[in-house]
Design a protein around this motif. Structure first.
Motif, PDB file in Angstrom:
ATOM      1  N   ALA A 257       6.790  -3.088   0.457  1.00 53.11           N
ATOM      2  CA  ALA A 257       6.765  -3.972   1.619  1.00 53.11           C
ATOM      3  C   ALA A 257       6.396  -3.235   2.904  1.00 53.11           C
ATOM      4  O   ALA A 257       5.574  -3.725   3.695  1.00 53.11           O
ATOM      5  CB  ALA A 257       8.128  -4.659   1.790  1.00 53.11           C
ATOM      6  N   VAL A 258       6.995  -2.056   3.126  1.00 49.86           N
ATOM      7  CA  VAL A 258       6.789  -1.357   4.401  1.00 49.86           C
ATOM      8  C   VAL A 258       6.396   0.100   4.202  1.00 49.86           C
ATOM      9  O   VAL A 258       6.343   0.860   5.170  1.00 49.86           O
ATOM     10  CB  VAL A 258       8.065  -1.422   5.273  1.00 49.86           C
TER      11      VAL A 258
ATOM     12  N   LYS B   9      10.732  -5.523   6.347  1.00 50.65           N
ATOM     13  CA  LYS B   9       9.423  -5.797   6.929  1.00 50.65           C
ATOM     14  C   LYS B   9       9.553  -6.431   8.302  1.00 50.65           C
ATOM     15  O   LYS B   9       8.806  -6.097   9.252  1.00 50.65           O
ATOM     16  CB  LYS B   9       8.624  -6.717   5.994  1.00 50.65           C
TER      17      LYS B   9
END
Length: 320
Positions: free
Chosen positions: A61-62, A160
């Motif tokens: 996600a990040v 996120k």
């Protein structure tokens, strides 16, 4: 050493002195801790795979992918849009291994410590209430694991959103031990929160609260669950709060539905059998409606042979 203290007591109602209760609680806690420790030791051998499993959703996600820390500080980099896991200190890798293994042991050993909790409470229940023990453990385990997995799935979304607030020119370095602390707390909080419907159903099945009363609490329950989600969610972001409160509210109304159905079933059975639902120490209901009693027939008059001719009944001068 872990022999149950209740084996020494033969009281059918499960009564025992306070010292025996404390000894029983100690034994149950020791068995639960022992199960968690055994699973923790086994998880140490698979530490790398488990750590990768825990980190991968957040990295997807990040994560910064193959970008190095030196690249993040370069001009034109987009380091504020991603994060990089770091390990600080010489002892941090060992501490991280312990945290990962302990979290795994707590989740995997859920059937054991849930059963020990029920076994400690069961002797204080009536005989017709002990049959729900299998139901408690059988439904409690998937609920706790489901809550833990839900926390695992929403953490990347929370990460996120939070990373998106990073100002321009700053890079995100996430200490791995802090991330694992956050994940462990979320797993425990979500797992225990998902047990609330089970607790309400058990209270209804044992006759403590009715489904109508539970339904009457819906406003206070929604408010309480939301406040609990805001306080208990370690990430302190609105996404985590609503992600915890939403499923628990749905489960709460599901528990209310089950309780109403159970109350309706009990009412039908009680109408057919007045003694249905009585505990071991309750007496059956008695029919105290007075019945008509037939009047006794008049006794024949007898004369005892007295010359005075006095009439007597059953040897007496008058009716007494």
């Amino acid at each position: 050493m872990l022999k149950s203290a209740r084996k020494k007591e033969k009281d059918p109602e499960g009564r025992m002195p306070l010292a025996e209760h404390l000894r029983e609680l100690r034994n149950r806690l020791l068995k639960s801790v022992l199960a968690i420790c055994v699973v923790t030791v086994v998880a140490m051998f698979f530490y790398m795979d488990i750590a990768k499993f825990l980190m991968q959703p957040v990295l997807d996600a990040v994560g910064c992918g193959g970008v190095s820390l030196s690249d993040l500080s370069g001009s034109g980099s987009k380091g504020h849009d991603c994060a990089y896991f770091t390990v600080n200190g010489l002892l941090s890798p060992f501490t991280i291994m312990l945290k990962v293994s302990f979290t795994t042991g707590l989740v995997v050993a859920t059937p054991v410590w849930l059963y020990q909790l029920w076994a400690f409470l069961a002797p204080g229940l009536h005989r017709n209430e002990k049959k729900y023990g299998l139901f408690f453990v059988g439904l409690g385990v998937p609920l706790f694991v489901g809550g833990a997995y839900f926390a695992y799935m929403i953490l990347p979304t929370s990460a996120k959103v939070l990373i998106g607030f990073t100002p321009e020119g700053a890079n995100n370095l996430l200490p791995l031990d802090d991330f694992l602390d956050l994940l462990a707390r979320m797993v425990v909080v979500f797992g225990l929160a998902f047990e609330l419907p089970l607790l309400l159903i058990l209270l209804n099945f044992t006759g403590v609260i009715s489904g109508r009363r539970m339904l009457g609490w819906w406003r206070a329950m929604i408010m309480g669950i939301t406040v609990f989600g805001a306080i208990a969610t370690p990430s302190t972001d609105p996404i985590g709060m609503f992600a915890l409160a939403g499923p628990v509210v749905v489960l709460y109304f599901g528990a209310v539905g089950v309780a109403l159905i159970n109350d309706r079933r009990k009412a039908r059975r009680r109408a057919a059998d007045p003694d249905f639902g009585l505990s071991d120490d309750e007496a059956s209901q008695l029919d105290l409606t007075p019945e008509a009693v037939a009047a006794p027939s008049a006794a024949p008059e007898l004369t005892d042979g007295d010359d005075s001719g006095t009439t007597r009944r059953n040897g007496y001068d008058d009716v007494t």
